[in-house]
Scaffold this active site. Structure first.
Site, mmCIF file in Angstrom:
data_model
loop_
_atom_site.group_PDB
_atom_site.id
_atom_site.type_symbol
_atom_site.label_atom_id
_atom_site.label_comp_id
_atom_site.label_asym_id
_atom_site.label_seq_id
_atom_site.Cartn_x
_atom_site.Cartn_y
_atom_site.Cartn_z
ATOM 1 N N LYS A 13 28.046 34.635 13.947
ATOM 2 C CA LYS A 13 27.218 35.377 12.985
ATOM 3 C C LYS A 13 26.367 36.440 13.684
ATOM 4 C CE LYS A 13 28.393 31.668 10.692
ATOM 5 N NZ LYS A 13 29.000 31.398 9.437
ATOM 6 N N ASP B 206 22.420 22.150 15.886
ATOM 7 C CA ASP B 206 23.481 23.094 15.563
ATOM 8 C C ASP B 206 22.825 24.450 15.344
ATOM 9 O OD1 ASP B 206 25.543 24.569 14.629
ATOM 10 O OD2 ASP B 206 26.016 23.315 12.900
ATOM 11 N N TRP C 136 25.961 21.798 5.977
ATOM 12 C CA TRP C 136 27.237 22.528 6.043
ATOM 13 C C TRP C 136 28.339 21.483 5.858
ATOM 14 C CZ3 TRP C 136 30.299 23.284 11.035
ATOM 15 C CH2 TRP C 136 31.367 24.163 10.851
HETATM 16 N N1 KET Z 1 27.256 25.280 11.898
HETATM 17 C C1 KET Z 1 26.801 25.727 10.723
HETATM 18 C C2 KET Z 1 25.518 25.193 10.197
HETATM 19 C C3 KET Z 1 27.541 26.683 10.010
HETATM 20 O O1 KET Z 1 27.054 27.115 8.864
HETATM 21 C C4 KET Z 1 28.774 27.153 10.523
HETATM 22 C C5 KET Z 1 29.583 28.100 9.757
HETATM 23 C C6 KET Z 1 29.172 26.658 11.773
HETATM 24 C C7 KET Z 1 28.409 25.707 12.417
HETATM 25 C C8 KET Z 1 30.447 27.084 12.423
HETATM 26 O O2 KET Z 1 30.553 28.400 12.655
HETATM 27 P P1 KET Z 1 31.662 28.969 13.677
HETATM 28 O O3 KET Z 1 32.319 30.052 12.921
HETATM 29 O O4 KET Z 1 32.589 27.841 14.017
HETATM 30 O O5 KET Z 1 30.872 29.427 14.819
HETATM 31 N N2 KET Z 1 29.431 28.284 8.518
HETATM 32 C C9 KET Z 1 30.096 29.301 7.684
HETATM 33 C C10 KET Z 1 31.563 29.439 7.913
HETATM 34 C C11 KET Z 1 32.392 28.192 7.808
HETATM 35 O O6 KET Z 1 32.229 27.418 6.889
HETATM 36 O O7 KET Z 1 33.235 28.004 8.701
HETATM 37 C C12 KET Z 1 29.754 29.011 6.227
HETATM 38 O O8 KET Z 1 29.092 28.014 5.934
HETATM 39 O O9 KET Z 1 30.149 29.809 5.381
#
Ligand code: KET
Length: 682
Positions: A277, A241, A160
């Site tokens: 998610k 994570d 990510w």
């Molecule tokens: N870790 C991973 C691996 C991840 O894909 C995301 C979000 C997060 C943490 C953080 O998520 P949060 O919304 O802070 O709980 N990924 C998606 C959104 C983004 O980029 O913020 C994505 O990859 O589309």
């Protein structure tokens, strides 16, 4: 009085001094912020920005990992709506404590480590409500930077994109470990373990607990166990994570297997949970950050420091999302309903994977699309190159990240056919002999990319010469070029030295080995051979007694004599100048070839394909091979050339050896002038 001075006057003076200093530094000219450049768009959220600006009604957003239903609409889960109903009007809006909603945190860690987890029973886990997954990761990075100073974080390639920003901004040294193997579109487990086993003890290793983003490729249960053992043996700290619990398999317990294996194996570890998610609480920013410690006492101290990190950042977390999650997880029936809904979301994504693959296959795509259904979680790592992604966006208003990642949650029965057609149209890979990538706007890089085609042309040129001139010696040069290239492949395989880490992801060649540079070796071989041939002919020129050994016959008169005779015949100064130019041409050709070799070698480093050492090794290998090959072939031609040329096949093809001839072209011209009888006798 002294206290007053310390508290009020000193800070005021310090503030003034800072103001003067920054003005003196030139920040304050026309504006305070004129020196601030525009930051590049975020590679994921920037896609949403572009999508929103597009007016095409058929546009498709496959960028951000956010769940959509089959009509492309965002979803609020029924269990969440019920929790919302229960929470509404039932709470004050007071501050939460720094560590957030305690019961929420306890429900949250139970979901991850398991209801009966010994680490929870022993109160070994320090925990804090965080600003979703990103907030958890950021706090982990800050904690590492503060309490494990000088340690490095090992982050998978790819990952990510925000992971790299987070640990960079926390000033923690970053190393990237291999994770994905593009050839198999699977996990590069062997290289990953090999790389991690060399990490210095005391480093931290970031792992995606499940549904790896962006590849959708997770280790198997056995591989998780091996990894856990490896990290334990090497004294490495796992940071997991967990942003997609439930999205990989549809089963929250199964998706927690990595967390539970590591906890069972007695790791001290960190865990970053997100409910964005799996509960669809994206904008509520609700997550949990936990650290498994040695015992309760240590957990208490660690938790106090976790709070000390959070307080100056944002003081305390938001209340509403935590209440929703707590209401769901603490109520058996509601939790059951929610688990069913997570499964439904995961299953819709799986069915979209099947549909997309079927559509692509039905279009007759010659490529394999098995990976679409093999990968798990929210994303499909298609293998589309950035240029192909640009085409999908520009021509079809299909938005995805430039690394070729598709958020499968954005695919539905209405848009899947259009998506498949667009991928089929632009997804075919080009067959290219010498594709060299360069940065947009880098003119030197572009010129060097053109120069990178030279080794292919050197081999092609030798083949054409061989066909047209039937020279015994040229056949050997051609063979030498091919052997050099083959030898480089063998050495690369044996040494297994990777391509430069800083550029290989961008160039898509992290899986290829780079020692030595075969471009440099082939060019060095060609240039050295050309130089030796030139020196050999010059040497023969000064030693007239050698003359031509055979072949053109009249070459023995000596090229210089022939040239001088012709000049005298024409008797003009212009003709003499032309002759001099013609005589200088062979040297000019050698010089140009040497310059081209230098450009190719420099280009390999400039374009990021090889390190300077790999290029130097290529040059050294190519030139020494050429020198050795030259000696060998010269002796071979002298000793066995005449016998070889008498072989029926070589005779039928009119092969010859004109190595000893000073100026083959002049000799041939003279021969042609001598008449038809002489021509045939050649
Ligand atoms: N870790 C991973 C691996 C991840 O894909 C995301 C979000 C997060 C943490 C953080 O998520 P949060 O919304 O802070 O709980 N990924 C998606 C959104 C983004 O980029 O913020 C994505 O990859 O589309």
């Amino acid at each position: 009085m002294e206290g007053l001075i310390r508290q009020a006057v000193v800070p005021l003076l310090q503030q003034q001094a800072r103001g003067f200093a920054s003005r003196a530094a030139g920040f304050w000219c026309d504006s305070w912020f004129s020196h601030v450049p525009e930051a590049p768009r975020d590679p994921i959220l920037g896609v949403t920005e572009k999508f929103l600006a597009d007016t095409n009604p058929q546009k498709i957003n496959l960028g951000v990992g956010a769940y959509r239903d089959d009509s492309g609409q965002p979803v609020v889960l029924k269990s969440v709506r019920e929790a919302e109903r229960r929470v509404a009007g039932s709470h004050f809006m007071e501050y939460l404590p720094i560590a957030g909603h305690r019961q929420f945190c306890e429900d949250s860690v139970k979901l991850a480590y398991g209801e009966d987890s010994p680490v929870l029973k022993n109160k070994q886990v320090a925990m804090l409500q965080s600003l979703s997954g990103t907030g958890s990761c950021r706090l982990s990075a800050e904690f590492q930077g503060h309490w494990l100073p000088g340690s490095t974080i090992y982050i998978p390639t790819p990952t990510w994109a925000n992971h790299l920003n987070i640990w960079r901004d926390a000033h923690v040294a970053i190393e990237q470990y291999p994770y994905y193997k593009p050839e198999t579109r699977g996990l590069d487990f062997e290289r990953m373990c090999d790389f991690l086993s060399k990490a210095p003890a005391g480093s931290a290793v970031l792992l995606h607990a499940c549904a790896h983003n962006p590849t959708g490729v997770d280790p198997t249960t056995e591989q998780w166990r091996e990894l856990s053992k490896l990290l334990k043996a090497k004294t490495l700290l796992p940071i997991l994570d967990c942003a997609y619990q439930g999205f990989a398999s549809g089963d929250c317990d199964r998706d927690a297997q990595a967390i539970r294996i590591f906890a069972e194996d007695g790791h001290r570890m960190m865990l970053c949970q997100s409910f964005a998610k799996n509960m669809g609480l994206y904008g509520q920013r609700v997550g949990c950050w936990s650290i498994v410690c040695e015992d309760e006492k240590e957990a208490k101290a660690v938790e106090s420091q976790m709070k000390a990190l959070a307080r100056p950042m944002y003081s305390n977390p938001p209340l509403f999302g935590a209440l929703l999650v707590h209401n769901i997880l603490a109520d058996k029936a509601l939790k059951q309903q929610w688990l069913g809904e997570v499964k439904e979301m995961a299953e819709r994504i799986i069915s979209m994977r099947t549909l997309l693959r079927q559509n692509l296959e039905a279009l007759g795509s010659p490529l394999s699309w098995n990976h679409i259904t093999d990968q798990i979680g929210m994303f499909c790592y298609t293998g589309l190159a950035p240029e192909q992604v640009d085409k999908l966006t520009a021509e079809h208003s299909i938005y995805l990240t430039r690394n070729g990642r598709i958020s499968m949650a954005g695919v539905n029965t209405n848009n899947v056919a259009r998506l498949a057609e667009a991928i089929h149209k632009w997804g075919l890979k080009a067959f290219c002999i010498a594709c060299a990538k360069f940065q947009e706007g880098d003119t030197l890089g572009e010129a060097l990319a053109v120069a990178a085609t030279a080794p292919y042309f050197a081999i092609y040129h030798a083949a054409v010469l061989l066909h047209a001139r039937r020279e015994l010696h040229m056949a050997l040069v051609m063979l030498g070029l091919l052997l050099t290239s083959a030898l480089c492949t063998v050495i690369k395989k044996a040494l297994k030295q990777p391509r430069p880490a800083a550029t290989c992801a961008l160039l898509g060649n992290c899986h290829k080995h780079g020692m030595p540079s075969s471009h440099s070796a082939v060019m060095a071989f060609a240039a050295t051979t050309a130089l030796l041939l030139y020196l050999h002919r010059r040497g023969s020129g000064s030693n007239r007694s050698r003359g031509g050994r055979n072949g053109s016959g009249s070459g023995s008169a000596g090229a210089k004599d022939t040239a001088a005779a012709r000049t005298a015949q024409r008797g003009t100064a212009a003709a003499a100048a032309v002759e001099r130019l013609a005589q200088a041409l062979p040297l000019l050709e050698v010089v140009l070839l040497l310059l081209l070799t230098a450009a190719v070698a420099y280009g390999r480093v400039h374009l990021g394909y090889h390190s300077p050492a790999q290029v130097a090794a290529g040059l050294a290998l190519g030139s020494s091979l050429a020198a050795a090959w030259w000696r060998l072939t010269l002796t071979a031609c002298e000793r066995w050339g005449p016998a070889l040329l008498r072989l029926p096949l070589l005779r039928a093809l009119h092969f010859r050896d004109s190595l000893g001839c000073l100026d083959v072209h002049a000799a041939e011209a003279d021969l042609l002038k001598a008449g038809p009888a002489a021509k045939r006798s050649d």
